[in-house]
Enzyme design. Sequence first.
Site, PDB file in Angstrom:
ATOM      1  N   ASP A   1      24.501  22.337 -25.585  1.00  0.00           N
ATOM      2  CA  ASP A   1      24.410  22.332 -27.062  1.00  0.00           C
ATOM      3  C   ASP A   1      23.111  22.839 -27.667  1.00  0.00           C
ATOM      4  O   ASP A   1      23.071  23.125 -28.867  1.00  0.00           O
ATOM      5  CB  ASP A   1      24.617  20.921 -27.661  1.00  0.00           C
ATOM      6  CG  ASP A   1      25.978  20.358 -27.386  1.00  0.00           C
ATOM      7  OD1 ASP A   1      26.871  21.134 -27.005  1.00  0.00           O
ATOM      8  OD2 ASP A   1      26.147  19.157 -27.562  1.00  0.00           O
TER       9      ASP A   1
ATOM     10  N   ASP B   1      32.515  10.225 -24.954  1.00  0.00           N
ATOM     11  CA  ASP B   1      31.644  11.170 -25.679  1.00  0.00           C
ATOM     12  C   ASP B   1      30.758  10.452 -26.687  1.00  0.00           C
ATOM     13  O   ASP B   1      29.784  11.033 -27.179  1.00  0.00           O
ATOM     14  CB  ASP B   1      32.495  12.180 -26.459  1.00  0.00           C
ATOM     15  CG  ASP B   1      33.308  13.073 -25.547  1.00  0.00           C
ATOM     16  OD1 ASP B   1      32.764  13.556 -24.543  1.00  0.00           O
ATOM     17  OD2 ASP B   1      34.498  13.283 -25.833  1.00  0.00           O
TER      18      ASP B   1
HETATM   19  C1  BGC Z   1      26.014  11.470 -22.581  1.00  0.00           C
HETATM   20  C2  BGC Z   1      25.381  11.234 -21.238  1.00  0.00           C
HETATM   21  C3  BGC Z   1      26.430  11.256 -20.150  1.00  0.00           C
HETATM   22  C4  BGC Z   1      27.245  12.527 -20.249  1.00  0.00           C
HETATM   23  C5  BGC Z   1      28.358  12.573 -19.230  1.00  0.00           C
HETATM   24  C6  BGC Z   1      26.829  12.728 -22.553  1.00  0.00           C
HETATM   25  O1  BGC Z   1      27.509  12.871 -23.753  1.00  0.00           O
HETATM   26  O2  BGC Z   1      25.042  11.521 -23.568  1.00  0.00           O
HETATM   27  O3  BGC Z   1      24.728   9.998 -21.236  1.00  0.00           O
HETATM   28  O4  BGC Z   1      25.830  11.159 -18.893  1.00  0.00           O
HETATM   29  O5  BGC Z   1      27.791  12.667 -21.530  1.00  0.00           O
HETATM   30  O6  BGC Z   1      29.331  11.630 -19.469  1.00  0.00           O
END
Ligand code: BGC
Length: 575
Positions: A295, A513
Amino acid sequence: MLRFNPRRGVALRMDRVGVAIAALLLGLVSVLFGMGRAHAAAGCKVTYSVNQWSNGFTANIGLTNLGDSLSSWTLEWDFAGNQQVTQGWSGTYSQSGKHVTVKSLSYNGSLATNASTSLGFNASYSGTNDAPTSFKVNGTTCNGTPGGGGPTDTPTPTVTPTDPGSGGPHADNPFSGGKGYVNSEWSDQAKNDGGSAIANQPTAVWLDRIAAINGVNGGMGLKAHLDAAVAQGASYAQFVIYDLPGRDCAALASNGELGPTDIGRYQTEYIDPIASIMSDSKYKNLKIITYIEPDSLPNLVTNVSGNTATTQCQTMQQNGNYVKGVQYALNKLHAISNVYTYIDAGHHGWLGWDSNLGPAAQLFATVAKGTTAGVNSVDGFVINTANYSPTTEPYLPVNSQTRASTWVDWNYYVDESSFGAAFRQQLISDGFPSSIGMVIDTSRNGWGGANRPTGPSTASDINTQVNAERVDRRPHVGDWCNQAGSGLGARPTAAPASGFDAYAWVKPPGESDGASSSIPNDEGKGFDQMCDPSYGGNVRNNNNPSGAMPNAPLSGHWFSAMFHQLLQNAYPPVQ
Ligand code: BGC
């Protein structure tokens, strides 16, 4: 994590892109020059090196201030021939005849005595391409180099290369010809929650905070994962590099631990230890795949101006710390011969619109050209990271009628295969080698189950037709959080199509998410309304419903209801 931005993003002015590596090369310059001299008014050293082809070149310039501290600088030179700057970075460029003037930007103007910065430009030429013979900074001719005087063709080193180990030749496609590392922490959760059929799939490990390098709450850290990968006999293992200062600047669910100015901590407490562990020779036969900062650079394309701008993204553009962080990561990781770097490049519903695609490719090229190895520091690009955009839309054609529909909204791309292929071509035109490969995150883009369309529609109304044809069932392509109706996508596959290195599961299926309501935590995770199923949206999803599932935990935490839905709606189905 934010996953979308509309086409209204305004093209980025390249002269404002923060490409400067404000590398403080204290100690490189002799104490004889400047330091300790009360009246050392002005002085400078410039290095100038080029990579050239028959009618164009890229120049990299290193500027060291040998005089009193500067709060801004203006660099000037005369070209020796008919060179013409076409695009510059880390400064505002103007050219009149042979004379070029570059003015510093807000974030790289301040140069302490003996401090250095770097900048560069692309230019055209014909005939010979001799280097300029003299440079001036703030009106003073630069001749105070410790080793002689005037410009040299030796590039100033800006990073200390990491021990490259002896990982053998760098493969073109690191996914090919072997098996991927299965993360037992994810796999156990999947097995315990009814997912044995897919629990043997390789997924990426997210290094989402400094503590994750050593393991959080007694969990596995980077070394433990790499040791396990070697023990499994895996040929590759995947890691997401995800801790930039001011992370997730257009959303809240994954705001990280580092504030916008914490670039020093990012370098020394995050990237350096990761690079040091990855360069251990005991991992030299493992291909270590890194996905760099989801992102971040896409946000600099679409969320810094116009009605989609956020203050935090503007801050990250102005202070240059996304660019500096990504460049630092590329420099450190590319220097390890068995590490592979894939930069995150959004998805078709973000960078697919023409007004975003070209500027995004240019930004990536500019960022890469500012690294020590230039464009060669990048092995490829990952698209659809943690998103829901389908690999292909089998029944939805892109034509003048469908492009005018509300869903397609004038995009030329409705899926990741077509977007990825076009974007790759653009990246190659902008200077990346033709060896770059695309990776699609197919962890949650299957859109199978009972609601999946089975063929084209004959409806006469274009919106009815498109809505009946699309397999992507989101309310809007800008929805990114825990999407209701989503399913697992293609299982991880190496070299699925020409130009594509892999379909990979970058987001571990089953991990949230973002929380659907505010949950206090010490992980730097905020509450983003896009994860609330009752939210009616904002300018970034054209005021549509969020499409999110209810009762979601914090991002990264296990979300059982979502995992069951992903299994249920998998496409291809899970046997
Ligand atoms: C989160 C992380 C996580 C990753 C995979 C991201 O959106 O902020 O903490 O490890 O997703 O699930």
